[in-house]
Write an enzyme that holds these catalytic residues in place. Structure first.
Site, PDB file in Angstrom:
ATOM      1  N   MET A 101      94.500  13.930  66.359  1.00 12.77           N
ATOM      2  CA  MET A 101      94.049  12.793  67.168  1.00 12.77           C
ATOM      3  C   MET A 101      92.801  12.185  66.535  1.00 12.77           C
ATOM      4  O   MET A 101      92.015  11.513  67.208  1.00 12.77           O
ATOM      5  CB  MET A 101      93.782  13.238  68.611  1.00 12.77           C
ATOM      6  CG  MET A 101      95.058  13.771  69.286  1.00 12.77           C
ATOM      7  SD  MET A 101      95.078  13.596  71.070  1.00 12.77           S
ATOM      8  CE  MET A 101      93.647  14.530  71.535  1.00 12.77           C
ATOM      9  N   GLY A 102      92.611  12.426  65.250  1.00 17.00           N
ATOM     10  CA  GLY A 102      91.465  11.865  64.548  1.00 17.00           C
ATOM     11  C   GLY A 102      90.191  12.627  64.865  1.00 17.00           C
ATOM     12  O   GLY A 102      90.230  13.783  65.292  1.00 17.00           O
ATOM     13  N   GLN A 153      99.063  12.369  76.851  1.00 19.57           N
ATOM     14  CA  GLN A 153      98.661  13.756  77.072  1.00 19.57           C
ATOM     15  C   GLN A 153      97.298  13.870  77.766  1.00 19.57           C
ATOM     16  O   GLN A 153      96.793  14.966  77.942  1.00 19.57           O
ATOM     17  CB  GLN A 153      98.693  14.551  75.766  1.00 19.57           C
ATOM     18  CG  GLN A 153      97.629  14.183  74.750  1.00 19.57           C
ATOM     19  CD  GLN A 153      97.864  14.916  73.430  1.00 19.57           C
ATOM     20  OE1 GLN A 153      98.735  14.565  72.641  1.00 19.57           O
ATOM     21  NE2 GLN A 153      97.059  15.943  73.173  1.00 19.57           N
ATOM     22  N   GLY A 188      88.006  22.070  61.018  1.00 14.08           N
ATOM     23  CA  GLY A 188      89.243  22.701  61.494  1.00 14.08           C
ATOM     24  C   GLY A 188      90.470  21.935  60.999  1.00 14.08           C
ATOM     25  O   GLY A 188      91.440  22.532  60.503  1.00 14.08           O
ATOM     26  N   HIS A 189      90.423  20.601  61.115  1.00 17.08           N
ATOM     27  CA  HIS A 189      91.539  19.797  60.607  1.00 17.08           C
ATOM     28  C   HIS A 189      91.667  19.977  59.092  1.00 17.08           C
ATOM     29  O   HIS A 189      92.773  20.042  58.553  1.00 17.08           O
ATOM     30  CB  HIS A 189      91.303  18.308  60.889  1.00 17.08           C
ATOM     31  CG  HIS A 189      91.263  17.959  62.343  1.00 17.08           C
ATOM     32  ND1 HIS A 189      90.097  17.587  62.985  1.00 17.08           N
ATOM     33  CD2 HIS A 189      92.234  17.929  63.284  1.00 17.08           C
ATOM     34  CE1 HIS A 189      90.360  17.324  64.246  1.00 17.08           C
ATOM     35  NE2 HIS A 189      91.643  17.534  64.469  1.00 17.08           N
ATOM     36  N   GLN A 240      99.520  25.149  73.391  1.00 12.98           N
ATOM     37  CA  GLN A 240     100.205  23.998  72.770  1.00 12.98           C
ATOM     38  C   GLN A 240     101.136  24.483  71.654  1.00 12.98           C
ATOM     39  O   GLN A 240     102.274  24.018  71.532  1.00 12.98           O
ATOM     40  CB  GLN A 240      99.168  23.027  72.209  1.00 12.98           C
ATOM     41  CG  GLN A 240      99.697  22.029  71.201  1.00 12.98           C
ATOM     42  CD  GLN A 240      98.668  20.990  70.800  1.00 12.98           C
ATOM     43  OE1 GLN A 240      98.384  20.085  71.569  1.00 12.98           O
ATOM     44  NE2 GLN A 240      98.101  21.111  69.612  1.00 12.98           N
ATOM     45  N   HIS A 261      87.390  17.210  61.741  1.00 14.90           N
ATOM     46  CA  HIS A 261      86.315  18.170  61.447  1.00 14.90           C
ATOM     47  C   HIS A 261      86.894  19.245  60.527  1.00 14.90           C
ATOM     48  O   HIS A 261      88.076  19.163  60.126  1.00 14.90           O
ATOM     49  CB  HIS A 261      85.733  18.755  62.741  1.00 14.90           C
ATOM     50  CG  HIS A 261      86.777  19.288  63.680  1.00 14.90           C
ATOM     51  ND1 HIS A 261      87.532  20.396  63.397  1.00 14.90           N
ATOM     52  CD2 HIS A 261      87.209  18.843  64.892  1.00 14.90           C
ATOM     53  CE1 HIS A 261      88.364  20.638  64.383  1.00 14.90           C
ATOM     54  NE2 HIS A 261      88.211  19.700  65.309  1.00 14.90           N
TER      55      HIS A 261
END
Ligand code: PAF
Length: 268
Positions: A16-17, A47, A22-23, A140, A20
């Protein structure tokens, strides 16, 4: 058609942009396992529940695109909402049963329908061989795995370990909402989960694990304590609560601190 031209295997990192580290670790793992990597940037309105942070969710597409390019992504897909949900769209994916009605599903009604629908659409558009999702959003991950199995979608779902700040706080785009004191206090959630997992390893009963986690958060400290919404020891695939701690179970929790809802988990 741009995806079809990319060398296979193709990995998809949906985001979702507000990227950071983590991405970036998802992109790094995808880059190791795939010949090409596509990423999506889409703050998916379906969501978010009423009163949640859809409007103020951090957005910086220019920065995100730069980071994706630096991380070696071959392609970025950043549609707007009208492109993803055309007028007259009437289909949604609902993963039923306890997996979606408990924990995050109970706190955020409709959330997993929005996630399952958008992930199904992204898989249909990009047609990747591998889908990379973070372990931080463990429920998720379980919901998407269930959907992929139930709908016979030909993709391998790969989970990537949670990236943490030096004090243990799980990285999240929403951490940007925390003020300085809340930011320090937020790390207490992970410390409390570590305490619970340490008890699980002894081994003891689930009740002891949950009590140890709750007691750690209740300890008076200078930094504000996250207010626990739930803590549970669960099966990682079904999110059924576990009677006894076993290797592979998840100790998962959600807590509120200021305007932020934190979620985190540790694999026993
Ligand atoms: O985890 C996220 O960022 C989102 O839920 C996802 C998987 C990109 C779907 O919108």
């Amino acid at each position: 058609s741009a995806c079809a031209a990319l060398p296979r295997p193709l990995g998809l990192v949906p985001t979702m942009g507000a990227l950071h580290a983590g991405h970036l670790s998802l992109l790094a793992v995808a880059g190791e396992e795939c010949a090409s990597v596509a990423a999506s940037i889409f703050v998916n309105p379906t969501q978010f529940g009423p009163g949640e942070d859809f409007e103020r969710y951090p957005r910086d597409e220019a920065r995100d695109l730069r980071l994706l390019e630096e991380a070696g992504a071959a392609l970025a897909f950043a549609p707007d909402a009208s492109e993803m949900y055309s007028p007259g769209a009437s289909t949604a994916v609902h993963v039923g049963g306890p997996l979606t009605s408990r924990f995050e599903g109970a706190s955020r009604p409709g959330h997993f329908d929005g996630v399952a629908t958008v992930v199904a659409k992204l898989l249909g558009i990009v047609r990747p061989d591998h889908l990379f999702l973070g372990q931080k959003d463990a429920q998720q991950l379980a919901v998407v795995r269930r959907m992929v199995a139930d709908l016979d979608i030909d993709v391998e779902v790969v989970s990537v370990p949670t990236m943490r700040e030096p004090d243990g706080l799980a990285m999240s785009s929403r951490n940007a909402y925390l003020d300085a004191a809340e930011r320090r206090g937020a790390a207490r959630l992970y410390r409390a989960l570590q305490r619970g997992v340490a008890v699980a390893r002894v081994p003891k009963s689930t009740v002891h694990v949950l009590q140890a986690t709750e007691a750690d958060l209740a300890r008076p400290e200078d930094d504000p304590a996250p207010r626990l919404e739930y803590v549970a020891l669960v099966d990682a695939d079904t999110f059924e609560p576990a009677a006894e701690p076993r290797r592979g179970h998840l100790l998962a929790a959600a807590a509120r601190l200021g305007a932020v809802r934190l979620i985190d988990n540790i694999i026993v």
